[in-house]
Scaffold this active site. Structure first.
Site, PDB file in Angstrom:
ATOM      1  N   GLU A 118       0.821  -1.203   0.000  1.00 36.67           N
ATOM      2  CA  GLU A 118       0.000   0.000   0.000  1.00 36.67           C
ATOM      3  C   GLU A 118       0.860   1.259   0.000  1.00 36.67           C
ATOM      4  O   GLU A 118       1.894   1.309   0.667  1.00 36.67           O
ATOM      5  CB  GLU A 118      -0.856  -0.033   1.267  1.00 36.67           C
ATOM      6  CG  GLU A 118      -1.610   1.211   1.568  1.00 36.67           C
ATOM      7  CD  GLU A 118      -2.456   1.080   2.829  1.00 36.67           C
ATOM      8  OE1 GLU A 118      -3.196   2.032   3.089  1.00 36.67           O
ATOM      9  OE2 GLU A 118      -2.385   0.063   3.534  1.00 36.67           O
ATOM     10  N   ARG A 129      -3.384  11.661   5.836  1.00 36.83           N
ATOM     11  CA  ARG A 129      -3.068  10.930   4.607  1.00 36.83           C
ATOM     12  C   ARG A 129      -4.172  10.994   3.565  1.00 36.83           C
ATOM     13  O   ARG A 129      -3.942  10.720   2.400  1.00 36.83           O
ATOM     14  CB  ARG A 129      -2.775   9.466   4.929  1.00 36.83           C
ATOM     15  CG  ARG A 129      -1.500   9.265   5.692  1.00 36.83           C
ATOM     16  CD  ARG A 129      -1.324   7.821   6.151  1.00 36.83           C
ATOM     17  NE  ARG A 129      -1.163   6.927   5.032  1.00 36.83           N
ATOM     18  CZ  ARG A 129      -1.484   5.638   5.069  1.00 36.83           C
ATOM     19  NH1 ARG A 129      -2.010   5.111   6.155  1.00 36.83           N
ATOM     20  NH2 ARG A 129      -1.293   4.873   4.019  1.00 36.83           N
ATOM     21  N   ARG A 133      -5.146   5.942  -2.352  1.00 37.69           N
ATOM     22  CA  ARG A 133      -4.043   4.987  -2.226  1.00 37.69           C
ATOM     23  C   ARG A 133      -3.760   4.331  -3.574  1.00 37.69           C
ATOM     24  O   ARG A 133      -4.625   4.234  -4.440  1.00 37.69           O
ATOM     25  CB  ARG A 133      -4.384   3.852  -1.240  1.00 37.69           C
ATOM     26  CG  ARG A 133      -4.780   4.275   0.151  1.00 37.69           C
ATOM     27  CD  ARG A 133      -3.577   4.697   0.986  1.00 37.69           C
ATOM     28  NE  ARG A 133      -3.979   4.937   2.352  1.00 37.69           N
ATOM     29  CZ  ARG A 133      -4.469   6.071   2.821  1.00 37.69           C
ATOM     30  NH1 ARG A 133      -4.634   7.100   2.010  1.00 37.69           N
ATOM     31  NH2 ARG A 133      -4.802   6.187   4.092  1.00 37.69           N
ATOM     32  N   HIS A 148     -10.662   5.332  -0.115  1.00 38.47           N
ATOM     33  CA  HIS A 148     -10.176   4.500   0.994  1.00 38.47           C
ATOM     34  C   HIS A 148     -10.727   3.079   0.939  1.00 38.47           C
ATOM     35  O   HIS A 148     -11.364   2.591   1.873  1.00 38.47           O
ATOM     36  CB  HIS A 148     -10.476   5.151   2.345  1.00 38.47           C
ATOM     37  CG  HIS A 148      -9.550   4.681   3.421  1.00 38.47           C
ATOM     38  ND1 HIS A 148      -9.944   3.787   4.379  1.00 38.47           N
ATOM     39  CD2 HIS A 148      -8.263   4.962   3.688  1.00 38.47           C
ATOM     40  CE1 HIS A 148      -8.939   3.538   5.206  1.00 38.47           C
ATOM     41  NE2 HIS A 148      -7.891   4.249   4.793  1.00 38.47           N
TER      42      HIS A 148
END
Length: 159
Positions: A118, A129, A133, A148
């Site tokens: 990740e 953050r 991703r 997410h």
């Protein structure tokens, strides 16, 4: 005596269910000596066993999932920068980057534990953050999520 046998049987069944629910197929295989259907079907399609990461400059892997694709050039600039860091082997901005991704949502193709990694895609204006991703597989495949892990897109390389 009979109650103990029933309790032991129920405990064993519960243990198997928990192992399968949390990705413990490798443990189950070592106990039973045979692959579970979820792993053997991926292996039969050439996706099951994690292999080494695809070398830099090698051909991009085909989409091993039924997920929609997004061309790398259409990703946000921050995602393209994260991909460049991944290809360079770092450095990474966050301590959580380059760590195992568990795939607990089961949206990505099922693989053995440790197969996925990740990486954070910074989100402008976020103080943490954020939700974006990039997930990479040992076979060289890459996925992008902007929410997410609620959804993913396979990243197709090229222009």
């Amino acid at each position: 005596m009979r109650n103990r046998s029933v309790a032991a049987l129920l405990l064993t069944g519960l243990t198997v269910v928990v192992l399968l629910a949390f990705g413990g197929t490798g443990v189950l295989e070592s106990l039973t000596g045979s692959p579970t259907p979820a792993v053997s079907s991926g292996a039969a399609a050439g996706q099951g066993a994690p292999g080494p990461a695809a070398p830099a400059g090698s051909a991009a892997p085909a989409n091993p999932s039924s997920l929609a694709e997004i061309n790398e050039s259409l990703l946000p600039a921050e995602a393209r920068q994260t991909l460049a860091s991944i290809r360079a082997g770092g450095p990474y901005r966050y301590s959580q980057d380059n760590k195992t991704f568990g795939n607990f949502e089961r949206i990505l193709p099922r693989q053995d534990s440790g197969y996925y990694r990740e990486y954070t895609v910074p989100t402008p204006g976020e103080s943490d953050r954020g939700a974006r991703r990039i997930i990479t597989g040992s076979g060289g495949e890459k996925y992008y999520t902007q929410d997410h892990y609620d959804s993913f897109k396979f990243i197709a390389e090229g222009s």
